[in-house]
Structure formats: C-alpha cells, structure tokens
Write a protein that holds these residues in place. Structure first.
Motif, short mmCIF file in Angstrom:
data_model
loop_
_atom_site.label_atom_id
_atom_site.label_comp_id
_atom_site.label_asym_id
_atom_site.label_seq_id
_atom_site.Cartn_x
_atom_site.Cartn_y
_atom_site.Cartn_z
N UNK A 157 22.02 -62.11 54.36
CA UNK A 157 22.55 -63.47 54.36
C UNK A 157 23.71 -63.46 55.34
N UNK A 158 23.61 -64.26 56.39
CA UNK A 158 24.67 -64.23 57.41
C UNK A 158 24.78 -65.59 58.09
N UNK A 159 25.95 -66.24 58.06
CA UNK A 159 27.16 -65.84 57.35
C UNK A 159 26.95 -65.87 55.84
N UNK A 160 27.77 -65.08 55.13
CA UNK A 160 27.62 -65.00 53.68
C UNK A 160 28.35 -66.12 52.97
N UNK A 161 27.93 -66.37 51.76
CA UNK A 161 28.50 -67.40 50.90
C UNK A 161 29.26 -66.72 49.75
N UNK A 162 30.58 -66.85 49.65
CA UNK A 162 31.46 -67.79 50.34
C UNK A 162 32.44 -67.14 51.31
#
Length: 406
Positions: A157-162
C-alpha cells in the motif's frame, strides 16, 4: 472507442473512457440498469451467454451494463486488461486475497496498511492457515529478505494510510518475481491520476472506489484491476461469494470519476501548502506528506508518482487532548471516517483508518494517538490554511503552559 481513448491524456480518459459502448437511446450518459435479470426468447442464445461464449447479461450478481461501464473506465485509467467491481473497498481487497491464497501459503506485507487490511492479515488469514509476515514499512532490505524466503503474495500500500509512507514498487516487484510471487498494490491514496502500479511491476491493483474515484462521499464501492487471466479468477470468486457492486453505486462513481483529475490537482496543491504551513507550527511534532523534500520517501514518490496526492497527516503534541480542542474549532472540515471527498475531512487514526485496532496495536504499528489525518478537499487553499491558523491560535490559548514551551 476504447482503443482510441487509451492513447488520450488522463484528463480526457476520466471523462470519456468506458462510456460510449454502454449508452442507450442516444443518451449522453451511461444509464442505470436496475434490472436483476435479462430476458432471452432464444434459449440457445441464453445458454451461450450464460456459458460465456457470447457477451451479454444474465443476472446482476454476475454482470450489469452500468457496472461494466465503471469497470471499463478504471481498466483504461490503470492500463489493465480487465477490472472487477465490488460492493466496497474491503470487499475488493479481501476477495482478491481469498481468491488466490490457500492453506500453507505465505504473504509478505508492511505494517502500515489500512486498519481493515491489517486485520485480515493479523486475524483472519490465520483461520485458513496462511502465514503472514509484516515488515517495517520503508525498510526495503527487510522486505526483500522476507520475500526471498518465499511467498505467494506480496501486498503493498503506497502511500500508506494514515502515515503516508512510500514503498518502491518496482524494486520489490522484481524481488517478488524472482520467487514467483504475485504483487498486489492498494492504489487508493495515489489514484490512477498519480500512480499506475502495473507500470512498475504489480500484477493487481485494488481501489476503494468510495474514496477519490467517487469523490463525493455518497457511495460505497471497490475495484480490482489486472490481467484478463487473473481477473477471471477474481470475477469467479465475486460471482459465487456475492460482493457485487450495484448499478446505482456504479453510476455515482462513474459520474464522480469525470472530475477526478481536476479534483486531485486542486487537492494536492492545497495539501502541499498545508503541509508546509504545519511544519511551521510549534504544536506540531511531525508532518507526513510525500511532497515534502524532508519526507523519507520523497525521492521514491517523485520517481513512481506523477503527483503527491491530497492526503497528509500530522502529529500534535499533547496528543488526544490537543485533538479534542483543535477539531471542533475547524470551520471548513468534516470530522468523519472517510477520505477523498470534495470537502476537507479531518480525523484521528483511532476513529478512522485504525479504529479496528487497540491502542497497543496502533502503537506497535507506529501510529501515534496524536496523529490527525487530513483529506484535503477542493476548497480554496487560502481558506483552508486560514481555518487551521485560527484553530491553532485557539489551541495555543487552551493548552497548558508546559506544552507551549516544549
């Protein structure tokens, strides 16, 4: 039209891709086809369509013209061969994982995935005897070492949350291919406007279409994109397990996607200026936005992204006490568990991205209780910064002296 539009620029694609083939009666918009089933006078023709030998529609759990128009649009935007729509982002993510994973398989991922995804990794996959290794996000050497031990899926996941951490898709995809692993990337934050993971070696891209694709916070949806072969397996899983996107949701997301490029452009313009402003605030401990040159993943983001997106986060000193004072003072803000909308949205991780996690779990993931995520809307940048300024001024007047002098 589909072949012609694939060579157009992104702003043209979001408006025109995947639509003309599904219009009816000379309408300029894709219709909402609400029929659950479809009538065939010719039984042999009905059978050929049911068997997939001819294009057509049988039953809405399997396919629907409005949903198919949405799938075609996102397919073109992501540069994929096929796409499959789902009832929510988590339905898309979980269904994709369960489509391909079997007992004894291994998954390598990062610690900073969305809270719901993290729960699948830490709570549900063990029920089917799938081993999961979560690595330190950004430590590419560690991730490569774990990949080299063997895995069925590398999930990124990129950019990651949060926390907006960045992962080098191309580098890790090469490591995954070396051991025959499938690479899945959640592209929700970046959107296809700013990033196309398939271009960098991913096999599958997933989106929560609820967020930026829709853009109006009024519909749930998810989508998975990839090769025709892989999407056939994902489609079959959805067909039988039933997490199908409904036609009204598909229509609303289609409508929202037409303004995706201009929305994202305004959102990331404001996000960059807000991030810079927050860096000047004494009550802010850290600011996370990949557009900042001080961001640890800035150079990777600059290489694999065309823009840095409309999400940023920051940590307030005095953590939740400060958040409880700051948030109610904001005028141009929804305090809600969503992102990607035309309105600006604020929310702490403990009630948004990682509400499913305990404080201890959030701490282990490096998520501070003082972290606030901002999903920047399309309002004028000057108004959003002025709103923050007056809220910080109020916060400074209310916090204990000990915090102000840190």
């Amino acid at each position: 039209m589909s072949k012609e539009i694939e060579s157009a620029h992104m702003g043209t694609k979001v408006v025109w891709a995947g639509e003309k083939e599904f219009r009816a009666f000379g309408a300029t918009q894709v219709p909402v086809v609400m029929s659950v089933a479809y009538d065939y006078e010719d039984v042999d023709e009905w059978y050929r369509v049911a068997m997939g030998d001819r294009p057509g529609y049988i039953y809405n759990r399997m396919s629907n013209p409005t949903v198919q128009a949405f799938e075609e649009k996102i397919r073109i935007l992501e540069g994929a061969e096929a796409a499959v729509g789902f009832s929510s982002g988590m339905a898309a993510i979980s269904s994709t994982l369960y489509t391909f994973l079997r007992p004894g398989n291994r998954v390598v991922s990062v610690k900073d995935t969305y809270g719901g995804t993290n729960k699948i990794f830490t709570e549900f996959l063990s029920n089917i005897h799938v081993d999961v290794k979560l690595c330190t996000t950004g430590d590419h050497a560690e991730i490569e070492r774990e990949i080299a031990k063997g895995c069925k899926i590398l999930y990124l996941e990129t950019p990651t949350n949060p926390t907006l951490k960045i992962t080098d898709i191309n580098r890790l995809a090469k490591a995954a291919k070396a051991v025959g692993a499938m690479v899945i990337v959640d592209n929700t934050f970046a959107t296809p406007i700013n990033q196309n993971p398939l271009k960098w070696g991913a096999d599958i891209v997933v989106h929560s279409a609820t967020k930026f694709l829709s853009g109006h916070a009024d519909v749930l949806g998810g989508v998975v994109c990839g090769s025709t072969e892989l999407m056939a397996h994902v489609y079959h899983y959805r067909e039988i397990n039933g997490a199908t996107m409904d036609p009204w949701s598909a229509y609303l997301i289609l409508r929202g996607m037409k303004t995706l490029k201009i929305r994202v452009q305004q959102q990331e313009k404001s996000a960059m200026e807000i991030a810079a402003y927050l860096q000047t605030q004494p009550l802010v401990e850290a600011v996370y936005y990949p557009g900042l040159v001080t961001h640890t993943g800035h150079l990777i983001a600059k290489e694999q992204m065309r823009g840095f997106g409309g999400i940023l986060s920051f940590i307030l000193k005095d953590e939740m006490d400060a958040i409880k004072i700051l948030l109610p003072k904001l005028k141009y803000a929804n305090r809600a568990g969503n992102l990607g909308a035309v309105e600006t949205i604020y929310g702490p991780a403990r009630t948004t991205s990682h509400v499913e996690c305990t404080p201890e779990e959030r701490k282990s993931l490096g998520i501070s209780e003082g972290l606030l995520r901002i999903s920047v809307g399309i309002e004028d940048t000057e108004d959003l910064i002025e709103d923050l300024r007056q809220a910080f001024e109020y916060l400074e007047s209310k916090l204990p002296i000990r915090v102000k002098i840190i």
